[in-house]
Structure formats: structure tokens, C-alpha cells
Design an enzyme around this catalytic site. Structure first.
Site, PDB file in Angstrom:
ATOM      1  N   HIS A 187       0.955  -1.292   0.006  1.00  0.00           N
ATOM      2  CA  HIS A 187       0.098   0.167   0.200  1.00  0.00           C
ATOM      3  C   HIS A 187       0.769   1.180  -0.062  1.00  0.00           C
ATOM      4  O   HIS A 187       0.682   2.132  -0.607  1.00  0.00           O
ATOM      5  CB  HIS A 187      -0.859  -0.079   1.299  1.00  0.00           C
ATOM      6  CG  HIS A 187      -1.930   0.964   1.155  1.00  0.00           C
ATOM      7  ND1 HIS A 187      -3.028   0.657   0.317  1.00  0.00           N
ATOM      8  CD2 HIS A 187      -2.069   2.222   1.493  1.00  0.00           C
ATOM      9  CE1 HIS A 187      -3.689   1.746   0.423  1.00  0.00           C
ATOM     10  NE2 HIS A 187      -3.310   2.758   1.061  1.00  0.00           N
ATOM     11  N   ARG A 324     -12.065  -1.583 -19.774  1.00  0.00           N
ATOM     12  CA  ARG A 324     -12.248  -2.960 -19.132  1.00  0.00           C
ATOM     13  C   ARG A 324     -13.627  -3.347 -18.733  1.00  0.00           C
ATOM     14  O   ARG A 324     -14.249  -2.818 -17.788  1.00  0.00           O
ATOM     15  CB  ARG A 324     -11.329  -3.108 -17.899  1.00  0.00           C
ATOM     16  CG  ARG A 324     -11.543  -4.564 -17.332  1.00  0.00           C
ATOM     17  CD  ARG A 324     -10.481  -4.988 -16.189  1.00  0.00           C
ATOM     18  NE  ARG A 324     -10.702  -4.277 -15.078  1.00  0.00           N
ATOM     19  CZ  ARG A 324      -9.855  -4.244 -13.926  1.00  0.00           C
ATOM     20  NH1 ARG A 324      -8.967  -4.806 -13.985  1.00  0.00           N
ATOM     21  NH2 ARG A 324     -10.376  -3.748 -12.789  1.00  0.00           N
ATOM     22  N   ASN A 436      -0.319  -7.314 -11.552  1.00  0.00           N
ATOM     23  CA  ASN A 436      -0.826  -7.378 -10.275  1.00  0.00           C
ATOM     24  C   ASN A 436      -1.494  -8.794 -10.226  1.00  0.00           C
ATOM     25  O   ASN A 436      -1.118  -9.483  -9.434  1.00  0.00           O
ATOM     26  CB  ASN A 436      -1.808  -6.409  -9.877  1.00  0.00           C
ATOM     27  CG  ASN A 436      -1.562  -4.937 -10.157  1.00  0.00           C
ATOM     28  OD1 ASN A 436      -0.471  -4.583 -10.274  1.00  0.00           O
ATOM     29  ND2 ASN A 436      -2.465  -4.261 -10.281  1.00  0.00           N
ATOM     30  N   ASP A 437      -2.248  -9.148 -10.932  1.00  0.00           N
ATOM     31  CA  ASP A 437      -3.089 -10.465 -10.954  1.00  0.00           C
ATOM     32  C   ASP A 437      -2.102 -11.656 -11.465  1.00  0.00           C
ATOM     33  O   ASP A 437      -2.167 -12.560 -10.903  1.00  0.00           O
ATOM     34  CB  ASP A 437      -4.505 -10.554 -11.479  1.00  0.00           C
ATOM     35  CG  ASP A 437      -5.516  -9.840 -10.618  1.00  0.00           C
ATOM     36  OD1 ASP A 437      -5.520 -10.526  -9.237  1.00  0.00           O
ATOM     37  OD2 ASP A 437      -6.397  -9.203 -10.966  1.00  0.00           O
ATOM     38  N   ARG A 447      -2.637 -11.212  -3.195  1.00  0.00           N
ATOM     39  CA  ARG A 447      -2.083  -9.832  -3.400  1.00  0.00           C
ATOM     40  C   ARG A 447      -2.610  -8.999  -2.196  1.00  0.00           C
ATOM     41  O   ARG A 447      -2.178  -7.741  -2.083  1.00  0.00           O
ATOM     42  CB  ARG A 447      -2.603  -9.159  -4.864  1.00  0.00           C
ATOM     43  CG  ARG A 447      -4.064  -9.033  -5.083  1.00  0.00           C
ATOM     44  CD  ARG A 447      -4.198  -8.629  -6.332  1.00  0.00           C
ATOM     45  NE  ARG A 447      -4.467  -7.221  -6.716  1.00  0.00           N
ATOM     46  CZ  ARG A 447      -4.967  -6.816  -7.606  1.00  0.00           C
ATOM     47  NH1 ARG A 447      -5.469  -7.623  -8.628  1.00  0.00           N
ATOM     48  NH2 ARG A 447      -4.886  -5.352  -7.875  1.00  0.00           N
ATOM     49  N   CYS A 484      -0.814  -2.938 -17.835  1.00  0.00           N
ATOM     50  CA  CYS A 484      -1.631  -1.889 -17.150  1.00  0.00           C
ATOM     51  C   CYS A 484      -1.684  -2.281 -15.581  1.00  0.00           C
ATOM     52  O   CYS A 484      -2.236  -1.716 -14.977  1.00  0.00           O
ATOM     53  CB  CYS A 484      -3.081  -1.977 -17.345  1.00  0.00           C
ATOM     54  SG  CYS A 484      -4.041  -3.417 -17.292  1.00  0.00           S
TER      55      CYS A 484
HETATM   56  C1  PEP Z   1      -4.030  -6.140 -12.648  1.00  0.00           C
HETATM   57  O1  PEP Z   1      -4.468  -7.281 -12.125  1.00  0.00           O
HETATM   58  O2  PEP Z   1      -2.770  -6.076 -12.871  1.00  0.00           O
HETATM   59  C2  PEP Z   1      -4.832  -5.146 -13.119  1.00  0.00           C
HETATM   60  C3  PEP Z   1      -4.542  -4.281 -13.673  1.00  0.00           C
HETATM   61  O3  PEP Z   1      -6.248  -5.367 -12.549  1.00  0.00           O
HETATM   62  P1  PEP Z   1      -6.591  -5.024 -11.172  1.00  0.00           P
HETATM   63  O4  PEP Z   1      -5.781  -4.352 -10.219  1.00  0.00           O
HETATM   64  O5  PEP Z   1      -7.862  -4.133 -11.442  1.00  0.00           O
HETATM   65  O6  PEP Z   1      -7.152  -6.354 -10.605  1.00  0.00           O
HETATM   66 MG    MG Z   2      -6.677  -7.722 -12.305  1.00  0.00          MG
END
Ligand code: PEP
Ligand code: MG
Length: 551
Positions: A187, A324, A436-437, A447, A484
Site C-alpha cells: 500500500h 475493461r 498485479n494478478d 495480493r 496496465c
Molecule cells: C492487474 O491485475 O494488474 C490489473 C491491472 O487489474 P486490477 O489491479 O484491477 O485487478
Molecule cells: Mg487484475
């Protein structure tokens, strides 16, 4: 001549700051229920004196604060010495409680009453509990927990920052963040990036960072120098001035040899689109549409959606805006769409899986997007979250094309999609990597869970090797490949991603300048050789170090 101590951690951003350390005091233990057998009158006087000191302090802070905070702080200053609360403290001390315990209980009781009223008063309940902590700290003679009060600029040193702490950070005074824990996607790191504050996370030797010592924080090298020499501060600040000059450019993203790399913005609400354009975003790379759905108990109407999408498109005539489709489930549950009671919601029916189970929601969203596209000069692209393979990719892209949406793609967030990259790229107009995912699923590390944050590192060569496959497949097919996730906002990693074949980078708009500046320092050949160095490293840390020491 004395030696200067330099402590290493993981730098976030590129900035430099020099100021004195202020430590974030740890939370206090709850006062015990032990019986108080001393002088009740003296004990009450101790508490009342602490209440008065707190009230005076809050009033002094109110004088220095802006109009809105002034009002809140003045109200809190009165609450600190509220006669009804003091009477409740007195009654409790009379009943054999210690002053600490009596103050704790009295303030908490009033907090519960306010919470029950809800609305504005309900929001003040937390403030009353904070007052209790401050009075208990005063009675114990220890610093109050939370962000320290200061009149002067400081570098905040803490274990880690919770969302609630960051909300009260005064950005005019906090010059840098240094945390013992947390990783590059913690964070603290996300906040630092979004407001452009230099930060060093996961610092090893934080014991040397005592209250009041002077430090030089250099996010680019991930170092904190304790009691630096004046010349070191001067030269770092000169470098910082040059960097800030360079980051003022709003030029389109490009490598040193002119290779274009589109720099796009991540937005979470339509209203963030215009400010992103003002910061030089060449378009939107990720419009998270969840806000429209999460803010209401019912599905928003098609008309409502058209209005929001149109607002997001408006500042980007002739530019691309990637929207998205709704990513419900897991960390973004939606009662009318996601299954309740899944034991592992991150592995459950989320993202495209939830949409395919409720095709009416997906179709309504695609219809709204098609209408917004028809009424706009922007180039609307649509993509689906949490897609597993080429068959699912086709299910989504066929549906989007059938609605008249020209450009339909998928996010690469599940490792399976990267392993099937050639087939997936063939079935999509573009791919955008959600690092991130993708990191969460590659490393099997939640995460949202701090205890496994060190695994949540997109620098891990395992994650980079999946991106490499997507890069090769996209280049072979001549299709765009974006990133992204948070990784795009890390300037060094951004260069590596481009070296792996990524053609656009999307991030919170505050991160664009540093990434633009770093891209401009590397040729495509250099980016590729940095990518090669990272791919062969054994750990995330080794990959990061290999790239940072490459030139
Ligand atoms: C990701 O997972 O990297 C992403 C951009 O989507 P979110 O963070 O909204 O899950
Ligand atoms: Mg994601």
C-alpha cells in the site's frame, strides 16, 4: 573522518528528499482492567490535565490547518475536554478504574454513541477513539501512535502504512516514506507512486533510523544515507532539479532511439480522464469500470453507463481509451453477480467467468460501450479481465465485435493465457497484461495478504518469462501488447517490459513522468539486454539488481 551510514531497501519512484526522521509510534496496548487503589482525586487530575494538553494541541493545529481541517480539529479540541466525558472518567475512577482505563472506556463509550447516530457523527467515532489513544499515550509518557505531528518537513519511518494512515498524511510536510516491511506493490508503494513521493520499502537496517536524525532518501538507488555530508545533499538536490525539469515534458513516450512506447493512464472513474490528459497521458490504457457497479446495490442502467463512458472518452479525441469489462469477484465482490461463500474467491467465478455466467450484464455493458463509441471521436477498445485461454478469448471478442465494438482484447492475468500466447493473440485484437494478478497467480501469493507480500513482486523472472512469451507472440502477429498493472509505473521495470516486447504502458497518471524520462535514456537494444539480464536472474531482487547495475 567519520563514516557515513548508507542503508539499502527497495526504492519506489525516482525522487530524492532530505529531512529529519520522524518515527511512526506503534499502536498502544489496551489499558488493563486492574483495580486502582490510589488517590482518586489525583488520578482524575492527571487525566484532566492530559485532556487539556490534548485540547490545546488540537486547537493549535486547527490554527495552522486549512478551512475544512480547521473545523474538524476545532470540534475535536472541544470533544477532548467535553464535560460529559470528563464526568464519565470521574465515575469510572470512582468505581476503581485506573485513569488510563477510565479515559479509554469513557471516550470509547461516546464513540459508540456517535457511531450509532451514523452519517457525519458516525464518521467522528474513529476520531474519538484516536483521542483516547492520545490521552493514554500522554498518561504513559510515550509518543502518540500514528503519523507524528510536526511543524517541519520530515521523512516518515514506519513498519508499514495502512490505508487509514495514508489518508492523514500531510503531503506538504512528509517528504519521503521509509518502511521496514512491505514490497514494491504494498500500500505504501502504491500511495507513494500515486502522489509522486519518494519511498524506500523493505529497508533492512531500520534500527539506525532514530528519531530526529538527518537522512538523504534516494529512491532511484533505493538508499537512505544517515547524517549525509552537506555536499552529498547538494549534489543530490541538483540531480533532483534536473530530473524534475526532464519530467515536465509531456512528449509522447519513446526510447532514446525514437522507438515509440505509448504512455497511457489507468483511471478508476470517468472524472479522472481529463486530469490524466493534462499530465500527458496519450490515452487511457485501463478504465476500471467497477466503480459504476460497486457504488450501487443495483446494476447501473445502460443510459447511466453511456454517460460515464462518454465522459471518459471526451478528453481523448483521436486517441485510444481501453475500457475493461466489469471485473467482479474476489477483491471486488458484487452481490448480484458473484457467488457468495466461495472459499477461495480469487480462484473462483470472477472477471469474465462471472460475466459469462450473467451474460445480460456483459451484453448491457457492451451495448453501452457501443453507444458511447458511436457518439465519440475517441478510439474505444474493450477488454475482458481474468481470461484463461483462447476459447474464452474468442467468446469475449466475438461478443464484443457482434455489438459493433471495433477493437476487442483480453487481459493477461492468469498464467494459462501466457502459456497459450500464440492462440490467444490470434483470437484477440490486442492483449494487456495485468501484472498485479499475473504475479499473484504465478507466485500463488494473495495480493491482499501482507505476510506474502515479498512474493508479490513482478520483477520475479517467472513472471517476466510469461511476459516474454506474450511479447514474442504479439510481435510475431504484429498486435499491440500493453501492461496496465503496477509494474508499468516502475521506471526500471518499464524498460525491461519494453525489452520483452511490450508496446504500451499504462499507470496512474502521476507515474507517467518518471517512466517517460527513464524510457528516453534507453535504446531498444539496451532495453532488450536489460530484459535478458532480468530473465536469467534467480530471484526478483537479483533481477532488479542486475538491471540497475547494467549500465
Ligand atoms: C492487474 O491485475 O494488474 C490489473 C491491472 O487489474 P486490477 O489491479 O484491477 O485487478
Ligand atoms: Mg487484475
Amino acid at each position: 573522518m567519520s563514516t557515513v551510514t548508507v542503508i539499502k531497501g527497495i526504492g519506489v519512484g525516482r525522487g530524492v528528499a532530505a529531512a529529519r526522521v520522524r518515527l511512526m509510534a506503534p499502536p498502544l496496548s489496551e489499558p488493563t482492567q486492574e483495580r486502582f487503589a490510589g488517590d482518586a482525586e489525583a488520578e482524575l487530575a492527571r487525566v484532566v490535565a492530559a485532556q487539556r494538553r490534548l485540547s490545546a494541541d488540537l486547537l493549535a493545529r486547527a490554527e495552522r490547518a486549512g478551512a475544512e481541517a480547521h473545523e474538524v480539529l476545532t470540534a475535536l479540541s472541544s470533544m477532548a475536554v467535553d464535560p460529559a466525558i470528563t464526568a464519565a472518567v470521574e465515575a469510572r475512577i470512582g468505581a476503581g478504574r485506573t485513569g488510563e482505563r477510565a479515559a479509554y472506556e469513557a471516550f470509547h463509550e461516546f464513540a459508540e454513541t456517535l457511531a450509532a447516530l451514523g452519517g457525519y457523527f458516525g464518521e467522528r467515532a474513529g476520531d474519538l477513539k484516536d483521542l483516547a489513544q492520545r490521552i493514554v499515550a500522554d498518561l504513559r509518557g510515550v509518543p502518540a501512535p500514528g503519523i507524528p505531528d510536526s511543524h517541519e518537513p520530515f521523512v516518515l519511518v514506519s513498519d508499514d502504512l495502512a490505508p487509514a494512515d495514508t489518508a492523514t498524511l500531510d503531503l506538504a510536510l512528509v517528504k519521503a516514506l521509509v518502511t521496514r516491511e512491505g514490497g514494491p506493490t504494498s500500500h505504501t508503494a502504491i500511495l507513494a507512486r500515486s502522489v509522486g513521493l519518494p519511498a524506500i520499502v523493505a529497508i533492512g537496517d531500520a534500527e539506525r533510523l532514530d528519531e530526529g536524525v538527518r537522512v538523504l532518501v534516494d529512491a532511484a538507488s533505493g538508499t537512505v544515507t544517515v547524517e549525509p555530508r552537506d555536499e552529498a545533499i547538494k549534489s543530490a538536490m541538483e540531480r533532483e532539479r534536473t530530473r524534475l525539469e526532464a519530467t515536465r515534458s509531456l512528449a509522447p513516450g519513446a526510447l532514446a532511439d525514437g522507438t515509440p512506447v505509448q504512455l497511457l493512464a489507468n483511471i478508476g472513474a470517468a472524472s479522472q480522464s481529463a486530469p490524466a490528459a493534462a499530465l500527458g497521458a496519450e490515452g487511457v490504457g485501463l478504465f476500471r469500470t467497477e466503480f459504476l457497479f460497486l457504488d450501487s446495490t443495483m446494476m447501473p442502467s445502460v443510459d447511466e453507463q453511456v454517460r460515464a463512458y462518454s465522459e471518459a472518452l471526451a478528453p481523448f479525441a483521436g486517441r485510444k481509451v481501453v475500457v475493461r469489462a466489469l471485473d467482479a469477484g474476489s477483491d471486488k465482490p458484487l452481490p448480484y453477480l458473484t457467488d457468495q461463500g466461495e472459499e477461495n474467491p480469487a480462484l473462483g467465478r470472477r472477471g469474465l467467468r462471472a460475466l459469462l455466467a450473467h451474460p445480460e450484464v456483459l451484453d448491457a455493458q457492451l451495448e453501452a460501450l457501443a453507444r458511447a463509441q458511436a457518439a465519440s471521436d475517441a478510439d474505444l477498445w474493450v477488454m475482458a479481465p481474468m481470461v484463461a485461454d483462447a476459447a474464452e478469448t474468442e467468446q469475449f471478442t466475438d461478443r464484443a465485435h457482434a455489438r459493433g465494438l471495433r477493437t476487442a482484447g483480453v487481459m493477461a492475468e492468469v498464467p494459462s493465457i501466457a502459456l497459450m500466447a500464440e492462440q490467444v493473440v490470434a483470437a484477440a485484437d490486442f492483449v494487456s497484461i495485468g501484472t498485479n494478478d499475473l504475479t499473484q497467480y504465478t507466485m500463488a501469493a494473495d495480493r491482499l495478504l501482507g505476510s506474502v507480500a515479498s512474493y508479490q513482486d513482478p520483477w520475479h523472472p517467472a513472471v517476466l518469462r510469461l511476459i516474454e512469451r506474450l511479447g514474442e507472440a504479439s510481435a510475431a502477429a504484429g498486435k499491440p501488447l500493453g501492461v496496465c498493472g503496477e509494474a508499468a509505473a516502475d521506471p526500471d521495470l518499464a524498460v525491461v517490459l519494453v525489452g520483452l516486447g511490450v508496446t504500451s504502458l499504462s499507470m496512474s497518471a502521476a507515474g507517467l513522468a518518471d517512466v517517460r524520462a527513464e524510457l528516453a535514456l534507453n535504446t531498444l537494444e539496451q532495453a532488450r539486454s536489460k530484459a535478458a539480464a532480468a530473465l536469467t536472474a534467480r530471484t526478483a531482487m537479483a533481477a532488479r539488481n542486475a538491471v540497475r547495475t547494467a549500465y
